[in-house]
Design a protein around this motif. Structure first.
Motif, PDB file in Angstrom:
ATOM      1  N   ALA A  83       2.756  -8.168  -4.393  1.00 44.80           N
ATOM      2  CA  ALA A  83       1.519  -8.927  -4.574  1.00 44.80           C
ATOM      3  C   ALA A  83       1.314  -9.778  -3.332  1.00 44.80           C
ATOM      4  N   GLU A  84       0.079  -9.814  -2.822  1.00 41.20           N
ATOM      5  CA  GLU A  84      -0.201 -10.476  -1.551  1.00 41.20           C
ATOM      6  C   GLU A  84      -1.214 -11.601  -1.735  1.00 41.20           C
ATOM      7  N   LEU A  85      -0.906 -12.762  -1.161  1.00 41.99           N
ATOM      8  CA  LEU A  85      -1.847 -13.869  -1.075  1.00 41.99           C
ATOM      9  C   LEU A  85      -2.566 -13.749   0.260  1.00 41.99           C
ATOM     10  N   ARG A  86      -3.890 -13.677   0.235  1.00 40.65           N
ATOM     11  CA  ARG A  86      -4.673 -13.458   1.454  1.00 40.65           C
ATOM     12  C   ARG A  86      -5.687 -14.579   1.637  1.00 40.65           C
ATOM     13  N   HIS A  87      -5.908 -14.935   2.887  1.00 40.58           N
ATOM     14  CA  HIS A  87      -6.829 -16.034   3.198  1.00 40.58           C
ATOM     15  C   HIS A  87      -7.836 -15.608   4.267  1.00 40.58           C
ATOM     16  N   TYR A  88      -9.125 -15.808   3.962  1.00 41.34           N
ATOM     17  CA  TYR A  88     -10.209 -15.572   4.909  1.00 41.34           C
ATOM     18  C   TYR A  88     -10.732 -16.925   5.392  1.00 41.34           C
ATOM     19  N   GLY A  89     -10.598 -17.194   6.681  1.00 42.79           N
ATOM     20  CA  GLY A  89     -11.168 -18.389   7.284  1.00 42.79           C
ATOM     21  C   GLY A  89     -12.358 -18.026   8.144  1.00 42.79           C
ATOM     22  N   CYS A  90     -12.840 -18.979   8.908  1.00 43.36           N
ATOM     23  CA  CYS A  90     -14.003 -18.746   9.761  1.00 43.36           C
ATOM     24  C   CYS A  90     -13.714 -17.601  10.737  1.00 43.36           C
ATOM     25  N   GLY A  91     -14.605 -16.623  10.774  1.00 46.24           N
ATOM     26  CA  GLY A  91     -14.433 -15.469  11.651  1.00 46.24           C
ATOM     27  C   GLY A  91     -13.731 -14.295  11.006  1.00 46.24           C
ATOM     28  N   SER A  92     -13.165 -14.479   9.813  1.00 45.74           N
ATOM     29  CA  SER A  92     -12.485 -13.380   9.130  1.00 45.74           C
ATOM     30  C   SER A  92     -13.500 -12.410   8.541  1.00 45.74           C
ATOM     31  N   MET A  93     -13.107 -11.147   8.457  1.00 47.18           N
ATOM     32  CA  MET A  93     -13.948 -10.120   7.852  1.00 47.18           C
ATOM     33  C   MET A  93     -13.100  -8.887   7.600  1.00 47.18           C
ATOM     34  N   MET A  94     -13.665  -7.939   6.876  1.00 43.95           N
ATOM     35  CA  MET A  94     -13.027  -6.635   6.680  1.00 43.95           C
ATOM     36  C   MET A  94     -14.121  -5.586   6.677  1.00 43.95           C
ATOM     37  N   ASP A  95     -14.035  -4.629   7.604  1.00 42.20           N
ATOM     38  CA  ASP A  95     -15.091  -3.645   7.784  1.00 42.20           C
ATOM     39  C   ASP A  95     -15.066  -2.604   6.659  1.00 42.20           C
ATOM     40  N   TRP A  96     -16.068  -1.735   6.676  1.00 45.31           N
ATOM     41  CA  TRP A  96     -16.198  -0.699   5.665  1.00 45.31           C
ATOM     42  C   TRP A  96     -14.949   0.177   5.626  1.00 45.31           C
ATOM     43  N   HIS A  97     -14.463   0.471   4.431  1.00 45.65           N
ATOM     44  CA  HIS A  97     -13.271   1.309   4.272  1.00 45.65           C
ATOM     45  C   HIS A  97     -13.126   1.727   2.814  1.00 45.65           C
ATOM     46  N   LYS A  98     -12.282   2.716   2.593  1.00 41.43           N
ATOM     47  CA  LYS A  98     -11.789   3.046   1.262  1.00 41.43           C
ATOM     48  C   LYS A  98     -10.301   2.740   1.257  1.00 41.43           C
ATOM     49  N   ASP A  99      -9.810   2.233   0.149  1.00 41.39           N
ATOM     50  CA  ASP A  99      -8.397   1.856   0.088  1.00 41.39           C
ATOM     51  C   ASP A  99      -7.508   3.094   0.147  1.00 41.39           C
ATOM     52  N   ASP A 100      -6.481   3.024   0.992  1.00 42.10           N
ATOM     53  CA  ASP A 100      -5.532   4.127   1.105  1.00 42.10           C
ATOM     54  C   ASP A 100      -4.809   4.348  -0.220  1.00 42.10           C
ATOM     55  N   MET A 101      -4.495   5.599  -0.487  1.00 39.58           N
ATOM     56  CA  MET A 101      -3.726   5.933  -1.682  1.00 39.58           C
ATOM     57  C   MET A 101      -2.272   5.560  -1.468  1.00 39.58           C
ATOM     58  N   LEU A 102      -1.805   4.560  -2.207  1.00 39.11           N
ATOM     59  CA  LEU A 102      -0.380   4.229  -2.213  1.00 39.11           C
ATOM     60  C   LEU A 102       0.371   5.107  -3.198  1.00 39.11           C
ATOM     61  N   TYR A 103      -0.361   5.604  -4.193  1.00 37.40           N
ATOM     62  CA  TYR A 103       0.219   6.437  -5.248  1.00 37.40           C
ATOM     63  C   TYR A 103      -0.702   7.628  -5.513  1.00 37.40           C
ATOM     64  N   ASN A 104      -0.126   8.643  -6.135  1.00 39.23           N
ATOM     65  CA  ASN A 104      -0.890   9.773  -6.649  1.00 39.23           C
ATOM     66  C   ASN A 104      -0.498   9.958  -8.117  1.00 39.23           C
ATOM     67  N   PRO A 105      -1.455   9.768  -9.070  1.00 42.83           N
ATOM     68  CA  PRO A 105      -2.879   9.461  -8.911  1.00 42.83           C
ATOM     69  C   PRO A 105      -3.112   8.097  -8.239  1.00 42.83           C
ATOM     70  N   PRO A 106      -4.336   7.908  -7.698  1.00 41.03           N
ATOM     71  CA  PRO A 106      -4.630   6.679  -6.957  1.00 41.03           C
ATOM     72  C   PRO A 106      -4.465   5.421  -7.809  1.00 41.03           C
ATOM     73  N   GLN A 107      -4.015   4.364  -7.164  1.00 42.76           N
ATOM     74  CA  GLN A 107      -3.806   3.084  -7.832  1.00 42.76           C
ATOM     75  C   GLN A 107      -5.129   2.366  -8.075  1.00 42.76           C
ATOM     76  N   THR A 108      -5.063   1.365  -8.953  1.00 42.01           N
ATOM     77  CA  THR A 108      -6.158   0.411  -9.133  1.00 42.01           C
ATOM     78  C   THR A 108      -5.787  -0.864  -8.392  1.00 42.01           C
ATOM     79  N   GLU A 109      -6.639  -1.292  -7.464  1.00 38.71           N
ATOM     80  CA  GLU A 109      -6.388  -2.525  -6.722  1.00 38.71           C
ATOM     81  C   GLU A 109      -7.208  -3.661  -7.333  1.00 38.71           C
ATOM     82  N   VAL A 110      -6.583  -4.807  -7.442  1.00 36.35           N
ATOM     83  CA  VAL A 110      -7.189  -5.960  -8.100  1.00 36.35           C
ATOM     84  C   VAL A 110      -7.319  -7.090  -7.085  1.00 36.35           C
ATOM     85  N   ILE A 111      -8.544  -7.532  -6.871  1.00 35.67           N
ATOM     86  CA  ILE A 111      -8.801  -8.686  -6.004  1.00 35.67           C
ATOM     87  C   ILE A 111      -9.104  -9.872  -6.914  1.00 35.67           C
TER      88      ILE A 111
END
Length: 284
Positions: free
Chosen positions: A110-138
Motif C-alpha cells: 500500500a502506497e501513500l502518495r502526495h501531489y504538490g504544486c507542479g505534480s501531475m500524471m499523464d494519460w495511461h492505463k494501469d499495468d497488470m500486476l496480476y492476471n486477471p487484472p487487479q482492482t486499484e483503489v485510490i
C-alpha cells in the motif's frame, strides 16, 4: 403487527441489494471505473488520516513512473492504516461495488502518495500486476488542490472528478481498463493512498516485480536482484538450499528492506526464483 419489524428488515435488505447491484452495474457500464464517497466511518477515516499525516517527513520522490513530481512512501503492514484498509471486510465491500465474485488484499505494498504544486500524471492505463487484472483503489485523504482525475469512458467521452477526502476511485487495470490521468496541480495539495486488490488464485505478472520498489522500501527491484544472483551463479544453489539461504544471498546481492514493505519482502525468496526461471534467467 408483530411481523412488521421482520418485514422492515426484509425491505431494507432488498433495497441494499438493489443499491449494490446498481453500483457494480455502474462500474461495468463506466468501463471499469467507479467513484464513491464517504467510504469509511468518520472516526475510522480520521484515525487513518492522522497516522498518514505523521508519515509526510518520510516521503521521497517516486521512481520509474509517468507521474511528475509525486512523492510517496510504502505503508507499514503492521500499521493501523494497513490493517484498517487491507482487510477481508474492505475486500468484500470492494467486490460488491465492482461486481467481482471475490477480491482479496494484494501483497503489493500500500502506497501513500502526495501531489504538490507542479505534480501531475499523464494519460495511461494501469499495468497488470496480476492476471486477471487487479482492482486499484485510490483513497483520498486530503485534497485542497485544483487538480482533477479524468478518464475516458466506454463511448469515448471524457469524465472528470475532484476527489473528496474519504472517497475511493476504483479502477480496473490492464488493456480493458480506462485510460485516465491526474491534471497538473497549480494550487494546493492532494494526498492519497493507492491500494491493490485482486481475485483469488491469480498469477503475478512481470510488472508486479518491476513496480514494487517505486517508493522507499527496496534499493533494487526483484528483476535486478534475480539477474545479479544469476550473474553470480547463485540461482541453482538457492533452489537446493531453500528459503533461509536464499534470503542470505539476497542480502549479499544488495537487497535492503524496511518494515514499510515487509509483507512483499517476505515473499521475495520464492518470487525472485520464480520470476527468474520464468524469464529464462539461469545460473552460469
Amino acid at each position: 403487527m408483530a411481523s412488521w419489524p421482520r418485514t422492515r428488515t426484509w425491505l431494507l435488505l432488498v433495497l441494499l441489494a438493489g443499491w449494490a447491484r446498481a453500483l457494480h452495474t455502474q462500474y461495468q457500464r463506466n468501463g471499469g471505473v467507479l467513484y464513491y464517497e464517504n467510504f469509511l466511518p468518520p472516526s475510522a477515516f480520521e484515525a487513518v488520516r492522522r497516522e498518514c499525516r505523521a508519515l509526510r517527513g518520510q516521503m521521497r520522490a517516486e521512481k520509474d513512473s509517468i507521474a511528475l513530481r509525486r512523492l510517496g512512501v510504502c505503508i507499514d503492514r503492521r500499521s493501523l492504516t494497513h490493517t484498517s484498509l487491507m482487510s477481508a471486510e474492505i475486500a468484500a465491500r470492494l467486490a460488491r461495488l465492482t461486481g467481482t465474485p471475490t477480491l482479496e488484499p494484494s501483497e503489493f505494498p500500500a502506497e501513500l502518495r502526495h501531489y504538490g504544486c507542479g505534480s501531475m500524471m499523464d494519460w495511461h492505463k494501469d499495468d497488470m500486476l496480476y492476471n486477471p487484472p487487479q482492482t486499484e483503489v485510490i483513497f483520498t485523504l486530503e485534497n485542497s488542490a485544483d487538480c482533477f482525475t479524468e478518464w475516458i469512458g466506454p463511448e469515448g467521452q471524457r469524465e472528470c472528478v475532484w476527489t473528496e477526502p474519504n472517497s475511493v476511485l476504483l479502477v480496473r487495470a490492464g488493456a480493458d481498463g480506462p485510460s485516465h490521468r491526474v491534471t497538473p496541480v497549480k494550487r494546493g495539495e492532494r494526498t492519497i493512498l493507492k491500494l491493490v486488490f485482486h481475485e483469488p488464485g491469480c498469477e503475478k505478472m512481470p510488472s508486479f516485480y518491476d513496480h514494487i520498489n517505486s517508493f522507499p522500501g527496496a534499493h533494487k527491484s526483484i528483476a535486478e536482484r534475480a539477474r545479479a544472483l544469476a550473474a553470480k551463479g547463485a540461482l541453482g544453489e538457492q533452489r537446493k538450499r531453500g528459503r533461509g539461504s536464499a534470503q542470505g544471498d539476497l542480502g549479499r546481492a544488495g537487497f535492503v528492506c524496511v518494515p514499510s514493505c515487509a509483507l512483499a519482502h517476505a515473499a521475495y525468496d520464492h518470487s525472485v526464483m520464480k520470476w527468474a526461471l520464468n524469464h529464462g534467467i539461469q545460473a552460469s
